[in-house]
Design an enzyme around this catalytic site. Structure first.
Site, PDB file in Angstrom:
ATOM      1  N   LYS A  57     -16.952   5.655  12.582  1.00 43.09           N
ATOM      2  CA  LYS A  57     -16.690   5.075  13.885  1.00 43.09           C
ATOM      3  C   LYS A  57     -15.642   5.942  14.577  1.00 43.09           C
ATOM      4  CE  LYS A  57     -17.388   1.400  16.552  1.00 43.09           C
ATOM      5  NZ  LYS A  57     -17.847   2.202  17.676  1.00 43.09           N
ATOM      6  N   LEU A  87      -8.285  -1.920  -2.092  1.00 43.70           N
ATOM      7  CA  LEU A  87      -8.464  -3.003  -1.109  1.00 43.70           C
ATOM      8  C   LEU A  87      -8.149  -2.530   0.305  1.00 43.70           C
ATOM      9  CD1 LEU A  87      -5.481  -4.132  -0.060  1.00 43.70           C
ATOM     10  CD2 LEU A  87      -5.454  -5.197  -2.290  1.00 43.70           C
ATOM     11  N   LYS A 134      -0.233   8.427   5.229  1.00 44.48           N
ATOM     12  CA  LYS A 134       0.702   8.716   4.136  1.00 44.48           C
ATOM     13  C   LYS A 134       0.008   9.464   2.983  1.00 44.48           C
ATOM     14  CE  LYS A 134       1.454   4.962   1.265  1.00 44.48           C
ATOM     15  NZ  LYS A 134       1.019   5.276  -0.074  1.00 44.48           N
ATOM     16  N   LYS A 191      -7.674   7.986  -6.546  1.00 44.43           N
ATOM     17  CA  LYS A 191      -7.160   7.201  -5.417  1.00 44.43           C
ATOM     18  C   LYS A 191      -6.897   8.091  -4.199  1.00 44.43           C
ATOM     19  CE  LYS A 191      -5.473   4.106  -2.847  1.00 44.43           C
ATOM     20  NZ  LYS A 191      -6.333   3.144  -2.181  1.00 44.43           N
ATOM     21  N   ASP A 250      10.055  -9.496  -6.851  1.00 42.33           N
ATOM     22  CA  ASP A 250      10.396  -8.565  -5.771  1.00 42.33           C
ATOM     23  C   ASP A 250      11.911  -8.553  -5.626  1.00 42.33           C
ATOM     24  OD1 ASP A 250       8.455  -7.397  -3.229  1.00 42.33           O
ATOM     25  OD2 ASP A 250      10.636  -7.364  -2.950  1.00 42.33           O
ATOM     26  N   GLU A 310      -5.750   0.889  -6.594  1.00 45.68           N
ATOM     27  CA  GLU A 310      -6.253  -0.230  -5.797  1.00 45.68           C
ATOM     28  C   GLU A 310      -6.962   0.301  -4.556  1.00 45.68           C
ATOM     29  OE1 GLU A 310      -6.555  -3.475  -6.432  1.00 45.68           O
ATOM     30  OE2 GLU A 310      -7.703  -3.201  -4.606  1.00 45.68           O
ATOM     31  N   CYS A 338      -1.589   3.573   4.817  1.00 49.89           N
ATOM     32  CA  CYS A 338      -2.047   4.405   3.691  1.00 49.89           C
ATOM     33  C   CYS A 338      -2.707   5.735   4.053  1.00 49.89           C
ATOM     34  CB  CYS A 338      -2.937   3.577   2.791  1.00 49.89           C
ATOM     35  SG  CYS A 338      -1.937   2.353   1.904  1.00 49.89           S
ATOM     36  N   ASN A 357      -9.049   8.151  -0.485  1.00 50.40           N
ATOM     37  CA  ASN A 357      -8.448   7.957   0.844  1.00 50.40           C
ATOM     38  C   ASN A 357      -8.564   9.215   1.696  1.00 50.40           C
ATOM     39  OD1 ASN A 357      -7.834   5.319   0.480  1.00 50.40           O
ATOM     40  ND2 ASN A 357      -5.623   5.541   0.516  1.00 50.40           N
ATOM     41  N   GLY A 378     -12.923   7.045  17.335  1.00 56.85           N
ATOM     42  CA  GLY A 378     -11.909   6.216  17.986  1.00 56.85           C
ATOM     43  C   GLY A 378     -10.681   7.016  18.355  1.00 56.85           C
TER      44      GLY A 378
HETATM   45  P1  NAD Z   1       4.442  -3.312   0.913  1.00 52.66           P
HETATM   46  O1  NAD Z   1       5.404  -2.542   1.703  1.00 52.66           O
HETATM   47  O2  NAD Z   1       3.633  -4.380   1.547  1.00 52.66           O
HETATM   48  O3  NAD Z   1       5.182  -3.988  -0.322  1.00 52.66           O
HETATM   49  C1  NAD Z   1       5.999  -3.300  -1.236  1.00 52.66           C
HETATM   50  C2  NAD Z   1       6.925  -4.314  -1.884  1.00 52.66           C
HETATM   51  O4  NAD Z   1       7.635  -3.664  -2.947  1.00 52.66           O
HETATM   52  C3  NAD Z   1       7.993  -4.866  -0.925  1.00 52.66           C
HETATM   53  O5  NAD Z   1       7.915  -6.277  -0.870  1.00 52.66           O
HETATM   54  C4  NAD Z   1       9.314  -4.378  -1.525  1.00 52.66           C
HETATM   55  O6  NAD Z   1      10.392  -5.273  -1.348  1.00 52.66           O
HETATM   56  C5  NAD Z   1       8.944  -4.241  -2.985  1.00 52.66           C
HETATM   57  N1  NAD Z   1       9.833  -3.369  -3.764  1.00 52.66           N
HETATM   58  C6  NAD Z   1      10.369  -2.180  -3.410  1.00 52.66           C
HETATM   59  N2  NAD Z   1      11.115  -1.694  -4.431  1.00 52.66           N
HETATM   60  C7  NAD Z   1      11.045  -2.601  -5.430  1.00 52.66           C
HETATM   61  C8  NAD Z   1      11.598  -2.666  -6.744  1.00 52.66           C
HETATM   62  N3  NAD Z   1      12.359  -1.685  -7.237  1.00 52.66           N
HETATM   63  N4  NAD Z   1      11.338  -3.749  -7.501  1.00 52.66           N
HETATM   64  C9  NAD Z   1      10.569  -4.759  -7.027  1.00 52.66           C
HETATM   65  N5  NAD Z   1      10.022  -4.751  -5.798  1.00 52.66           N
HETATM   66  C10 NAD Z   1      10.257  -3.681  -5.017  1.00 52.66           C
HETATM   67  O7  NAD Z   1       3.502  -2.231   0.215  1.00 52.66           O
HETATM   68  P2  NAD Z   1       1.934  -2.349  -0.091  1.00 52.66           P
HETATM   69  O8  NAD Z   1       1.173  -2.178   1.166  1.00 52.66           O
HETATM   70  O9  NAD Z   1       1.692  -3.513  -0.976  1.00 52.66           O
HETATM   71  O10 NAD Z   1       1.723  -1.009  -0.928  1.00 52.66           O
HETATM   72  C11 NAD Z   1       2.212  -0.878  -2.246  1.00 52.66           C
HETATM   73  C12 NAD Z   1       1.555   0.328  -2.887  1.00 52.66           C
HETATM   74  O11 NAD Z   1       0.142   0.118  -2.980  1.00 52.66           O
HETATM   75  C13 NAD Z   1       1.713   1.642  -2.094  1.00 52.66           C
HETATM   76  O12 NAD Z   1       1.798   2.694  -2.999  1.00 52.66           O
HETATM   77  C14 NAD Z   1       0.407   1.733  -1.311  1.00 52.66           C
HETATM   78  O13 NAD Z   1       0.064   3.063  -1.011  1.00 52.66           O
HETATM   79  C15 NAD Z   1      -0.581   1.155  -2.305  1.00 52.66           C
HETATM   80  N6  NAD Z   1      -1.779   0.564  -1.679  1.00 52.66           N
HETATM   81  C16 NAD Z   1      -1.662  -0.199  -0.546  1.00 52.66           C
HETATM   82  C17 NAD Z   1      -2.791  -0.769   0.020  1.00 52.66           C
HETATM   83  C18 NAD Z   1      -2.709  -1.581   1.280  1.00 52.66           C
HETATM   84  O14 NAD Z   1      -3.755  -1.836   1.884  1.00 52.66           O
HETATM   85  N7  NAD Z   1      -1.567  -1.989   1.756  1.00 52.66           N
HETATM   86  C19 NAD Z   1      -4.042  -0.586  -0.593  1.00 52.66           C
HETATM   87  C20 NAD Z   1      -4.111   0.171  -1.763  1.00 52.66           C
HETATM   88  C21 NAD Z   1      -2.966   0.738  -2.305  1.00 52.66           C
HETATM   89  C1  UGA Z   2      -7.673   1.958   3.529  1.00 55.68           C
HETATM   90  C2  UGA Z   2      -8.895   2.119   2.611  1.00 55.68           C
HETATM   91  O1  UGA Z   2     -10.076   1.739   3.302  1.00 55.68           O
HETATM   92  C3  UGA Z   2      -8.752   1.265   1.356  1.00 55.68           C
HETATM   93  O2  UGA Z   2      -9.854   1.497   0.475  1.00 55.68           O
HETATM   94  C4  UGA Z   2      -7.446   1.648   0.653  1.00 55.68           C
HETATM   95  O3  UGA Z   2      -7.238   0.845  -0.485  1.00 55.68           O
HETATM   96  C5  UGA Z   2      -6.290   1.477   1.610  1.00 55.68           C
HETATM   97  O4  UGA Z   2      -6.508   2.291   2.800  1.00 55.68           O
HETATM   98  C6  UGA Z   2      -5.010   1.940   0.997  1.00 55.68           C
HETATM   99  O5  UGA Z   2      -4.993   2.823   0.164  1.00 55.68           O
HETATM  100  O6  UGA Z   2      -4.029   1.371   1.426  1.00 55.68           O
HETATM  101  P1  UGA Z   2      -6.837   0.136   5.284  1.00 55.68           P
HETATM  102  O7  UGA Z   2      -5.676   1.052   5.508  1.00 55.68           O
HETATM  103  O8  UGA Z   2      -6.593  -1.312   5.109  1.00 55.68           O
HETATM  104  O9  UGA Z   2      -7.632   0.613   3.967  1.00 55.68           O
HETATM  105  O10 UGA Z   2      -7.794   0.297   6.518  1.00 55.68           O
HETATM  106  P2  UGA Z   2      -9.225   0.920   6.838  1.00 55.68           P
HETATM  107  O11 UGA Z   2     -10.150  -0.160   7.156  1.00 55.68           O
HETATM  108  O12 UGA Z   2      -9.640   1.910   5.841  1.00 55.68           O
HETATM  109  O13 UGA Z   2      -8.882   1.693   8.212  1.00 55.68           O
HETATM  110  C7  UGA Z   2      -7.910   2.735   8.228  1.00 55.68           C
HETATM  111  C8  UGA Z   2      -7.835   3.324   9.615  1.00 55.68           C
HETATM  112  O14 UGA Z   2      -8.998   4.077   9.922  1.00 55.68           O
HETATM  113  C9  UGA Z   2      -7.709   2.294  10.738  1.00 55.68           C
HETATM  114  O15 UGA Z   2      -6.797   2.751  11.708  1.00 55.68           O
HETATM  115  C10 UGA Z   2      -9.111   2.213  11.328  1.00 55.68           C
HETATM  116  O16 UGA Z   2      -9.123   1.817  12.683  1.00 55.68           O
HETATM  117  C11 UGA Z   2      -9.553   3.660  11.170  1.00 55.68           C
HETATM  118  N1  UGA Z   2     -11.022   3.816  11.087  1.00 55.68           N
HETATM  119  C12 UGA Z   2     -11.711   3.295  10.055  1.00 55.68           C
HETATM  120  C13 UGA Z   2     -11.677   4.555  12.075  1.00 55.68           C
HETATM  121  O17 UGA Z   2     -11.062   5.051  13.031  1.00 55.68           O
HETATM  122  N2  UGA Z   2     -13.029   4.729  11.969  1.00 55.68           N
HETATM  123  C14 UGA Z   2     -13.748   4.219  10.925  1.00 55.68           C
HETATM  124  O18 UGA Z   2     -14.983   4.426  10.898  1.00 55.68           O
HETATM  125  C15 UGA Z   2     -13.073   3.479   9.946  1.00 55.68           C
END
Ligand code: NAD
Ligand code: UGA
Length: 433
Positions: free
Chosen positions: A253, A155, A265, A206, A30, A153, A262, A210, A255
């Site tokens: 659900k 998760l 965005k 992906k 990072d 991803e 995510c 979402n 709310g």
């Molecule tokens: P995050 O903000 O938690 O972490 C991103 C990291 O990337 C930071 O630590 C930052 O310092 C680092 N970074 C930025 N520029 C960099 C570079 N040039 N080289 C090395 N490191 C660098 O982000 P996140 O939540 O892990 O999300 C990352 C990606 O995964 C996003 O595109 C997001 O949409 C996707 N995603 C997130 C989730 C989630 O639940 N958070 C789930 C699925 C997919």
């Molecule tokens: C979500 C997706 O569920 C993941 O599969 C995906 O990988 C991730 O975005 C991502 O791309 O980052 P997350 O953002 O961790 O995961 O949270 P969720 O559990 O999906 O909830 C998202 C939002 O929807 C929350 O604000 C939650 O309160 C709301 N929600 C969820 C509702 O209002 N009603 C529901 O029935 C479910």
């Protein structure tokens, strides 16, 4: 296999720790020096159940390490995961500058280290066409053989490690069959259906996933708004429609609208890149509007009972964008607090996990309380903004006795409406009779 992970955020750390747990040797890189220094000292920057254990065990076994140096991350690895952020720009378009920087840095190191047959995997959520862009950037820096693979991803925060180890599916997309198979083989110990597609299709899966889940939430929120007007109960409606497997019971659900780093965005980004190709994704425009409107309904419900919120003391319970996380990015709770402050309300807030993160984004006028019982003293209204299960177990009778006016807006339908009314609250849920 030797793997490098670029980006040590939610996705990078969980992917890195899980791949190490699966037996691979992983270096997580990072640019954030403080983050890496803390990780080296065993301090995990995010709250994710199970992550600590994976990191501790695998760093101890020498299978997982952290660095700020791309050179070091790439040295022994042949598969490189890009897990950097892709935040929204003003117009909703995904900002790909970190992805570009990561790709260029990798390309330069491949060249400097005279690498062969490298595989670059995108786990960041990136608009369709980004894989091709990465291919091009690397070609500008590196003349050897390499392939780009998309491995989106899915998760969820708060259960990220469990989701990573027990996914519903593994999607791998590439225009290079051999590279796709190598990436799939990294997960061979995980039992999950695999889908191998081309690069663009994987990138689209992906966003479609979402956006569909966000659509389900906006749909049920609109149903809830109608339920309130016609005297039906949205939770029961959700149960009734969810029994049909064609609809499914999840993500129904009602709310205060979806939040998090995510959904907001990615829905906007999909709309933008469709738009860029000349297609107006009308449905998503409504999904976004409904989500905005749903946050406003909380304030409307307060105003039904308080006439005005100016100079009123409102206790907001929950700051995280959902329960079981300390993440407040795009949290509806934060948005609601800002709306209340704009209307002149004094806000007190409580969250079991997200207080520190909330303090970083909210202004200094919010008072943070150590327990909901403290915050209810003289409160004019209480709003439940995050569905923390522990809020159910509060002493609501005591809380009612402490309030100045017993207005309770339950934005998550967390509490038993009848019970709250019995305690004397003026109770408002979402889509409840
Ligand atoms: P995050 O903000 O938690 O972490 C991103 C990291 O990337 C930071 O630590 C930052 O310092 C680092 N970074 C930025 N520029 C960099 C570079 N040039 N080289 C090395 N490191 C660098 O982000 P996140 O939540 O892990 O999300 C990352 C990606 O995964 C996003 O595109 C997001 O949409 C996707 N995603 C997130 C989730 C989630 O639940 N958070 C789930 C699925 C997919
Ligand atoms: C979500 C997706 O569920 C993941 O599969 C995906 O990988 C991730 O975005 C991502 O791309 O980052 P997350 O953002 O961790 O995961 O949270 P969720 O559990 O999906 O909830 C998202 C939002 O929807 C929350 O604000 C939650 O309160 C709301 N929600 C969820 C509702 O209002 N009603 C529901 O029935 C479910």
């Amino acid at each position: 296999m030797n793997i490098s992970i670029i980006g040590a955020g939610y996705v990078g750390l969980v992917t890195g720790a899980s791949l190490a747990e699966l037996g691979h040797t992983v270096t997580v890189m990072d640019i954030d020096e403080e983050r890496i220094a803390r990780l080296d000292r065993g301090i995990i920057p995010i709250h994710e159940p199970g992550l600590n254990r994976f990191i501790e065990k695998n760093t101890g076994d020498g299978r997982l390490s952290f660095t700020t140096s791309t050179e070091q991350a790439v040295r022994d690895a042949d598969v490189h995961f890009i897990c950097v952020w892709t935040p929204p720009q003003e117009d909703g378009t995904a900002d790909l500058s970190a992805v570009r920087a990561a790709a260029r840095a990798l390309g330069r190191e491949f060249s400097a280290q005279n690498k062969k047959d490298q595989i670059i995997v995108t786990k960041s959520t990136v608009p369709v066409g980004t894989g091709k862009m990465i291919q091009k950037i690397i070609r500008e820096e590196f003349k050897g053989d390499y392939a780009v693979v998309s491995n989106p991803e899915f998760l969820r925060e708060g259960q990220a490690v469990a989701d990573m180890m027990h996914p519903d599916r593994i999607v791998v997309g590439s225009n290079n069959q051999g590279a796709a198979e190598v990436v799939l083989s990294l997960y061979e110990k995980i039992k999950a259906p695999a889908l191998v597609v081309d690069l663009e299709t994987a990138e689209m899966i992906k966003y479609a996933a979402n956006a569909f889940l966000a659509t389900k939430i906006s749909f049920i929120n609109e149903v809830a708004n109608v339920c309130e007007r016609v005297g039906a109960d949205v939770d029961m409606v959700a149960e009734g429609i969810g029994m049909d497997p064609r609809i499914g019971k999840h993500f129904l659900k009602a709310g205060i609208g979806y939040g998090g780093s995510c959904f907001p965005k990615d829905v906007r980004a999909l709309r933008q890149f469709a738009n860029h190709e000349g297609y107006d994704f009308k449905l998503l425009k409504s999904v976004i509007e409904v989500n905005e409107q749903q946050r406003a309904t909380v304030v409307e419900k307060l105003l039904r009972h308080l006439d005005d919120v100016r100079d009123k003391d409102i206790l907001v319970l929950g700051l995280a964008f959902k329960a079981h996380t300390d993440d407040v990015r795009e949290s509806a709770a934060i948005d609601i607090i800002r709306r209340l402050q704009k209307l002149g309300a004094r806000v007190r807030a409580y969250d079991p996990l997200a207080l520190i993160n909330a303090q970083r984004v909210l202004d200094e006028n919010v008072t943070y309380v150590r327990h909901p019982h403290d915050g209810s003293e003289g409160a004019d209204a209480i709003v439940i903004a995050t569905e923390w299960p522990e809020f159910r177990d509060l002493d609501w009778k005591l809380i009612k006795s402490k309030t100045r006016t017993p207005v309770l807006v339950d934005g998550r339908n967390l509490l038993n409406a009848q019970e709250m009314k019995k305690h004397g609250f003026k109770y408002e849920g979402v889509g409840r009779k």
